[in-house]
Design a protein around this motif. Sequence first.
Motif, PDB file in Angstrom:
ATOM      1  N   GLY A  66       0.788  -1.227   0.000  1.00 28.03           N
ATOM      2  CA  GLY A  66       0.000   0.000   0.000  1.00 28.03           C
ATOM      3  C   GLY A  66       0.816   1.272   0.000  1.00 28.03           C
ATOM      4  N   LEU A  67       2.106   1.190   0.341  1.00 29.58           N
ATOM      5  CA  LEU A  67       2.955   2.380   0.315  1.00 29.58           C
ATOM      6  C   LEU A  67       3.043   2.978  -1.080  1.00 29.58           C
ATOM      7  CD1 LEU A  67       5.930   1.192   2.576  1.00 29.58           C
ATOM      8  CD2 LEU A  67       4.174   2.872   3.178  1.00 29.58           C
ATOM      9  N   LEU A  68       2.834   2.163  -2.105  1.00 31.65           N
ATOM     10  CA  LEU A  68       2.894   2.673  -3.471  1.00 31.65           C
ATOM     11  C   LEU A  68       1.762   3.656  -3.755  1.00 31.65           C
ATOM     12  CD1 LEU A  68       4.822   0.220  -3.628  1.00 31.65           C
ATOM     13  CD2 LEU A  68       3.946  -0.201  -5.924  1.00 31.65           C
ATOM     14  N   GLY A  69       0.687   3.538  -2.977  1.00 28.10           N
ATOM     15  CA  GLY A  69      -0.446   4.434  -3.183  1.00 28.10           C
ATOM     16  C   GLY A  69      -0.548   5.530  -2.144  1.00 28.10           C
ATOM     17  N   ALA A  70       0.489   5.726  -1.345  1.00 28.67           N
ATOM     18  CA  ALA A  70       0.436   6.710  -0.265  1.00 28.67           C
ATOM     19  C   ALA A  70       0.397   8.134  -0.803  1.00 28.67           C
ATOM     20  CB  ALA A  70       1.642   6.541   0.660  1.00 28.67           C
ATOM     21  N   SER A  71      -0.243   9.013  -0.018  1.00 34.42           N
ATOM     22  CA  SER A  71      -0.321  10.433  -0.363  1.00 34.42           C
ATOM     23  C   SER A  71       1.050  11.077  -0.190  1.00 34.42           C
ATOM     24  CB  SER A  71      -1.336  11.122   0.549  1.00 34.42           C
ATOM     25  OG  SER A  71      -1.208  12.527   0.468  1.00 34.42           O
ATOM     26  N   PRO A  72       1.345  12.131  -0.968  1.00 33.88           N
ATOM     27  CA  PRO A  72       2.623  12.839  -0.775  1.00 33.88           C
ATOM     28  C   PRO A  72       2.674  13.626   0.521  1.00 33.88           C
ATOM     29  CG  PRO A  72       1.306  13.918  -2.463  1.00 33.88           C
ATOM     30  CD  PRO A  72       0.610  12.645  -2.134  1.00 33.88           C
ATOM     31  N   TYR A  73       1.535  13.732   1.212  1.00 29.10           N
ATOM     32  CA  TYR A  73       1.493  14.409   2.506  1.00 29.10           C
ATOM     33  C   TYR A  73       0.697  13.562   3.481  1.00 29.10           C
ATOM     34  CZ  TYR A  73       3.070  18.471  -0.099  1.00 29.10           C
ATOM     35  OH  TYR A  73       3.796  19.316  -0.891  1.00 29.10           O
TER      36      TYR A  73
END
Length: 520
Positions: A262-269
């Motif tokens: 799921g880290l691949l879909g994390a928000s930039p903030y």
Amino acid sequence: MTLSASLNCFLPQEDGGLVEKDLWIDERRGVILDAQRTFYLRKERPNTIIDLGGNILSPGFIDTQINGGFGFDFSVYEGDDQTYRDGLKLIAERIIETGVTALVPTIVTQEKSLYPKLLNLLRPWSPPHAAHLLGWHVEGPFLQMSKRGAHSPALIIPASGGFKTFESIYSPENLAEAEDWLMSGDTVHNTVGVRMITAAPEVEGVMEAIKEASKRGICFNIGHSMATTDIATAAVRNGARCITHLFNAMPQLHHRDPSIIGLLGASPYLSPSSSSTFLPFPSAIINALNASMPSLPITKELSIDHISEAFDEIKTPPQTPMLLAEQAHKNSLPTGKSVASLGSAAITAIPLGSRQISESELKKDLTTIPFDRPFYGIIVDGIHSHPNSVRLAYSAHPDGCILITDAMKILDPHLKDGIHDWRDGRRFYKEGDKLYVEGTTTLAGSVVTLDKCVRNFVRYTGCSIGQAIRCATYNPARCLNIENNKGTLRAGADADLVVLDHQGNVLSTWVKGKMVWARK
């Protein structure tokens, strides 16, 4: 200064594009030149002109995870330093035909006494007319037992003393500050040196070690882990830069807790309301987790040095195992009790209502905690990960994608299909890139080469050849912080190059501006 210019070729750009352009090289120093500056300011012209016939002139490929090849295994030390060095040289000389001009030798979990010896032997080294051995990548022994793959369970340990445990295992000299580490050996001035560690951040002591290792210039990877989303996020915020062989030896993607993937879909903030501080799971949950995992009797395990370490040899539930264990433990508690009441705090789920905040609060949150998604290594052989999974990952985070082989000692593009001897009387059956234990349907790993990964990647994702090349050159170089020297065509970078046709087949390989291999 002896100059050469490659003409009539397409140069891969750092954004994945291809541009028809010349490339100038200083043959004496083996570096790429700024053609305009050299011509207009220094008034120099190339001594040699090379017509590449409209093919692609790419930076040489970089393999950040490779266990061996051509009959040599980086994890096997037979008591003689020279024999080991000869094995390193053999791989460096042979692998150039696959377009690889730099690699990070990878070792799996070892006896404690072997680490200092192996890591010292794996210091950066550039044999003549061969690929550069950049340093070392060590997987283990700080791994999650239930996601160990083929790593020996008897050798897997926690890092009870944090970074001090890492030093006691790998030796303080091998974990020194980057400059001190490079200067302590007999490496040549300006040598590029790489150190990578793969560990599970939920294992005791690992999380605190990530920050210190990162400060010392070590690339820390998350792998062989069951980390929840919160733990994986905390690891990245502490300094972890990469995910080891995505999809393998980690929980499967679950919509409520996407975990490491799921880290691949994390928000930039990350807003404070959605970013919890890492706290270890209560021992009761860990016990519930271990109890929920089917165990294999260690005494009955076969020798597994021929099995791909990335494969999961233990069946785990389709959901995040940690999430299931926590739920199972909650269900076992008496009425009125909570997980946190056991004396150790648990990771708090994100309340749905926490998303409903005012615009001013959102703006404040978005500027407080920036989050850089990690890079991720992915084995594109059609065996370790389904083509649809590869495309899904690349679509989510193309800038972080790194193609790796995770190849074993039997890697050899000339090895024919059929039955081959292994060792100790064992044999395996090779069928294309698949290896089976003889007489069984048990997969024994893959022997895919990095140039084939590039070609597969184009087919699986639909991306351009330039974008696929980026994942084997620029992206790994950025992950390792060596993009000014390797993996790019920047002025001053090493002239380690590979000539490819537009289908991605290797035509010739160049190291430090000199051709070291050509297809006959």
